[in-house]
Design a protein around this motif. Structure first.
Motif, PDB file in Angstrom:
ATOM      1  N   ILE A  26       0.650  -1.336  -0.005  1.00 34.99           N
ATOM      2  CA  ILE A  26      -0.182   0.023   0.055  1.00 34.99           C
ATOM      3  C   ILE A  26       0.910   1.341   0.079  1.00 34.99           C
ATOM      4  N   HIS A  27       1.832   1.180   0.824  1.00 34.62           N
ATOM      5  CA  HIS A  27       2.962   2.202   0.669  1.00 34.62           C
ATOM      6  C   HIS A  27       3.403   2.787  -0.803  1.00 34.62           C
ATOM      7  N   LYS A  28       3.821   1.474  -1.480  1.00 31.88           N
ATOM      8  CA  LYS A  28       4.141   1.770  -2.715  1.00 31.88           C
ATOM      9  C   LYS A  28       3.117   1.570  -3.935  1.00 31.88           C
ATOM     10  N   ALA A  29       1.918   2.066  -3.394  1.00 28.68           N
ATOM     11  CA  ALA A  29       0.760   1.995  -4.428  1.00 28.68           C
ATOM     12  C   ALA A  29       1.043   2.822  -5.543  1.00 28.68           C
ATOM     13  N   ARG A  30       1.662   4.040  -5.339  1.00 25.03           N
ATOM     14  CA  ARG A  30       1.925   4.838  -6.604  1.00 25.03           C
ATOM     15  C   ARG A  30       2.866   4.225  -7.654  1.00 25.03           C
ATOM     16  N   TYR A  31       3.839   3.528  -7.182  1.00 26.84           N
ATOM     17  CA  TYR A  31       4.633   2.619  -7.912  1.00 26.84           C
ATOM     18  C   TYR A  31       3.921   1.581  -8.815  1.00 26.84           C
ATOM     19  N   LEU A  32       3.098   0.867  -8.075  1.00 25.82           N
ATOM     20  CA  LEU A  32       2.087  -0.103  -8.719  1.00 25.82           C
ATOM     21  C   LEU A  32       1.152   0.612  -9.947  1.00 25.82           C
ATOM     22  N   ASN A  33       0.790   1.817  -9.548  1.00 24.89           N
ATOM     23  CA  ASN A  33       0.138   2.455 -10.680  1.00 24.89           C
ATOM     24  C   ASN A  33       0.886   2.714 -11.749  1.00 24.89           C
ATOM     25  N   ALA A  34       2.216   2.915 -11.487  1.00 26.47           N
ATOM     26  CA  ALA A  34       3.036   3.314 -12.788  1.00 26.47           C
ATOM     27  C   ALA A  34       3.498   1.926 -13.593  1.00 26.47           C
ATOM     28  N   MET A  35       3.456   0.831 -12.758  1.00 27.95           N
ATOM     29  CA  MET A  35       3.831  -0.472 -13.400  1.00 27.95           C
ATOM     30  C   MET A  35       2.991  -1.022 -14.242  1.00 27.95           C
ATOM     31  N   THR A  36       1.495  -0.406 -14.113  1.00 23.89           N
ATOM     32  CA  THR A  36       0.517  -0.818 -15.210  1.00 23.89           C
ATOM     33  C   THR A  36       0.561  -0.366 -16.246  1.00 23.89           C
ATOM     34  N   LEU A  37       1.064   0.790 -16.408  1.00 23.52           N
ATOM     35  CA  LEU A  37       1.590   1.563 -17.831  1.00 23.52           C
ATOM     36  C   LEU A  37       2.772   1.039 -18.597  1.00 23.52           C
ATOM     37  N   GLY A  38       3.596   0.048 -18.238  1.00 21.14           N
ATOM     38  CA  GLY A  38       4.715  -0.486 -18.762  1.00 21.14           C
ATOM     39  C   GLY A  38       5.815  -0.178 -18.066  1.00 21.14           C
ATOM     40  N   ASP A  39       6.774  -1.007 -18.175  1.00 21.75           N
ATOM     41  CA  ASP A  39       8.284  -0.776 -17.876  1.00 21.75           C
ATOM     42  C   ASP A  39       8.824   0.618 -18.232  1.00 21.75           C
ATOM     43  N   GLU A  40       8.790   0.924 -19.363  1.00 22.00           N
ATOM     44  CA  GLU A  40       9.372   2.118 -20.083  1.00 22.00           C
ATOM     45  C   GLU A  40       8.657   3.425 -19.184  1.00 22.00           C
ATOM     46  N   THR A  41       7.493   3.355 -19.336  1.00 30.06           N
ATOM     47  CA  THR A  41       6.767   4.382 -18.664  1.00 30.06           C
ATOM     48  C   THR A  41       7.026   4.485 -17.270  1.00 30.06           C
ATOM     49  N   ALA A  42       7.160   3.550 -16.606  1.00 31.49           N
ATOM     50  CA  ALA A  42       7.393   3.298 -15.004  1.00 31.49           C
ATOM     51  C   ALA A  42       8.822   3.981 -14.744  1.00 31.49           C
ATOM     52  N   SER A  43       9.700   3.574 -15.699  1.00 25.88           N
ATOM     53  CA  SER A  43      10.946   4.047 -15.571  1.00 25.88           C
ATOM     54  C   SER A  43      11.096   5.485 -15.497  1.00 25.88           C
ATOM     55  N   THR A  44      10.681   6.183 -16.647  1.00 24.48           N
ATOM     56  CA  THR A  44      10.587   7.516 -16.950  1.00 24.48           C
ATOM     57  C   THR A  44       9.853   8.246 -15.384  1.00 24.48           C
ATOM     58  N   LEU A  45       8.925   7.621 -14.794  1.00 25.66           N
ATOM     59  CA  LEU A  45       8.165   8.160 -13.720  1.00 25.66           C
ATOM     60  C   LEU A  45       9.007   8.230 -12.427  1.00 25.66           C
ATOM     61  N   GLY A  46      10.279   7.551 -12.659  1.00 24.12           N
ATOM     62  CA  GLY A  46      11.041   7.390 -11.511  1.00 24.12           C
ATOM     63  C   GLY A  46      11.213   5.878 -10.792  1.00 24.12           C
ATOM     64  N   VAL A  47      10.395   4.725 -11.385  1.00 26.96           N
ATOM     65  CA  VAL A  47      10.335   3.756 -10.621  1.00 26.96           C
ATOM     66  C   VAL A  47      11.404   2.853 -11.020  1.00 26.96           C
ATOM     67  N   PRO A  48      12.199   2.457  -9.842  1.00 30.81           N
ATOM     68  CA  PRO A  48      13.262   1.282 -10.398  1.00 30.81           C
ATOM     69  C   PRO A  48      12.612  -0.009 -10.525  1.00 30.81           C
ATOM     70  N   VAL A  49      12.384  -0.248 -11.866  1.00 31.56           N
ATOM     71  CA  VAL A  49      11.424  -1.385 -12.295  1.00 31.56           C
ATOM     72  C   VAL A  49      11.948  -2.673 -11.851  1.00 31.56           C
ATOM     73  N   ARG A  50      13.014  -2.953 -12.389  1.00 29.89           N
ATOM     74  CA  ARG A  50      13.588  -4.557 -11.841  1.00 29.89           C
ATOM     75  C   ARG A  50      13.604  -4.770 -10.520  1.00 29.89           C
TER      76      ARG A  50
END
Length: 351
Positions: free
Chosen positions: A227-251
């Motif tokens: 739940i604390h990382k819900a923002r990251y989970l929202n970004a991951m649903t958009l794809g790895d590249e988009t999540a990475s541009t939003l600051g998510v350390p994807v791997r």
């Protein structure tokens, strides 16, 4: 393609209102679950015993010791375990569906349940109760951890770091562990195989107060992290590249979510056996009701998963009295039928 509709009434209910309402509903349903079974007990007695045991009431005892033991020692820990397991499996399903971007992802996808089943089979048929009453849960949990490390090892060996190939690694490990489990069943005492079969079908009848702290603590820590990382989970649903541009350390984040999900699933399966479809169905229903924001999806999935499994436990205890039907059978039937209707309702949109 028409846009997905999100105009349900519940979608407009504020989360601070919706969560307490569902929590109250869960408490009332748990009280109902404690009262039903081969021995029917009134709600006044149920809540009277609980208040008495928690020193919340000084009223005179008007119930028998037998009913008090049924409520406090047998049914209450069982119902609490049902709520914990349902919440954990639903949260895991929601998180995995995000990081794998696979709408069919559930807690069993990565072979975790197969590993837990293997551990339980070894304990029940080969080692005996070497650790006392906690032998089966401990072995099942170790099996779940083994499955998690095998999936990660296979993923590293095959360079399968993206979501799709990670799922394939999990499926491969699940097949291997299932085959090993079947081999240990074949090599074990066939007269004791019925205990393994009942555990693999899922059940809550072995719940005890002394063991509830472990799945409960795991749920609090694991669900709290997700739940604390819900923002990251929202970004991951958009794809790895988009999540990475939003600051998510994807791997690194995907790996961490998988580890947390493995711990949650292992703790749940270790005490309840293999229970399917909760992690697959509940997140879909929640997203259908409130949309895809994981700040809402995760806590609501936990509550709805708890409600679903407590309801299934009620049915399991009243459908074939005095026997308890394995709860995994009911969740499979209910989940499969509901999934078919959900597919029909949303046939023009992606799940």
């Amino acid at each position: 393609m028409k846009p997905e509709k999100k105009t349900t009434l519940i979608a407009h209910v504020p989360l601070p209102v919706l969560l307490p309402a569902l929590a109250i509903l869960l408490i009332l349903l748990m009280g109902t679950a404690i009262g039903v079974g081969s021995v029917s007990i009134s709600q006044s007695t149920v809540w009277g015993v609980i208040a008495h045991k928690l020193s919340l009431s000084s009223d005179a005892v008007v119930w028998s010791m037998g009913r008090e033991n049924i409520i406090w020692a047998v049914r209450l820990p069982r119902v609490i375990l049902a709520a914990i397991v349902g919440a954990a499996l639903a949260v895991v399903g929601a998180a995995l569906q995000s990081v794998t971007r696979n709408p069919l992802a559930d807690p069993h996808l990565l072979g975790i349940s197969s590993g837990a089943a293997l551990g339980a089979i070894i304990a029940l048929l080969h080692t005996g109760m070497v650790l006392g009453v906690v032998t089966v849960p401990v072995f099942a949990f170790l099996g779940a951890l083994l499955a998690m490390f095998l999936v990660l090892a296979v993923a590293n060996f095959s360079m399968a770091h993206n979501a799709g190939r990670l799922i394939l690694a999990g499926v491969a490990v699940a097949f291997i562990l299932t085959a090993l489990g079947n081999l240990f069943i074949f090599m074990g005492d066939h007269r004791a195989s019925h205990t393994v079969i009942f555990w693999m079908l899922g059940g809550l009848g072995l719940a005890q107060w002394g063991q509830l702290w472990f799945p409960f603590a795991t749920l609090l820590l694991g669900a709290g992290y997700l739940i604390h990382k819900a923002r990251y989970l929202n970004a991951m649903t958009l794809g790895d590249e988009t999540a990475s541009t939003l600051g998510v350390p994807v791997r690194r984040f995907r790996l961490m979510v998988i580890i947390v999900c493995a711990l949650l699933t292992g703790a749940a399966v270790a005490f309840s056996g293999v229970i399917g479809f909760v992690g697959l169905m509940v997140p879909h229903i929640v997203r259908l009701l409130v949309g895809g924001d994981y700040r809402k999806v995760l806590p609501l999935s936990a509550l709805l998963g708890a409600l679903f499994l407590v309801s299934a436990d009620i049915i399991a205890r009243i459908i074939m009295p005095p026997e308890d039907m394995p709860i995994g059978i009911l969740t499979g039937l209910a989940g499969g039928i509901a999934f078919v209707f959900l597919m029909r309702q949303r046939r023009n949109v992606s799940l």
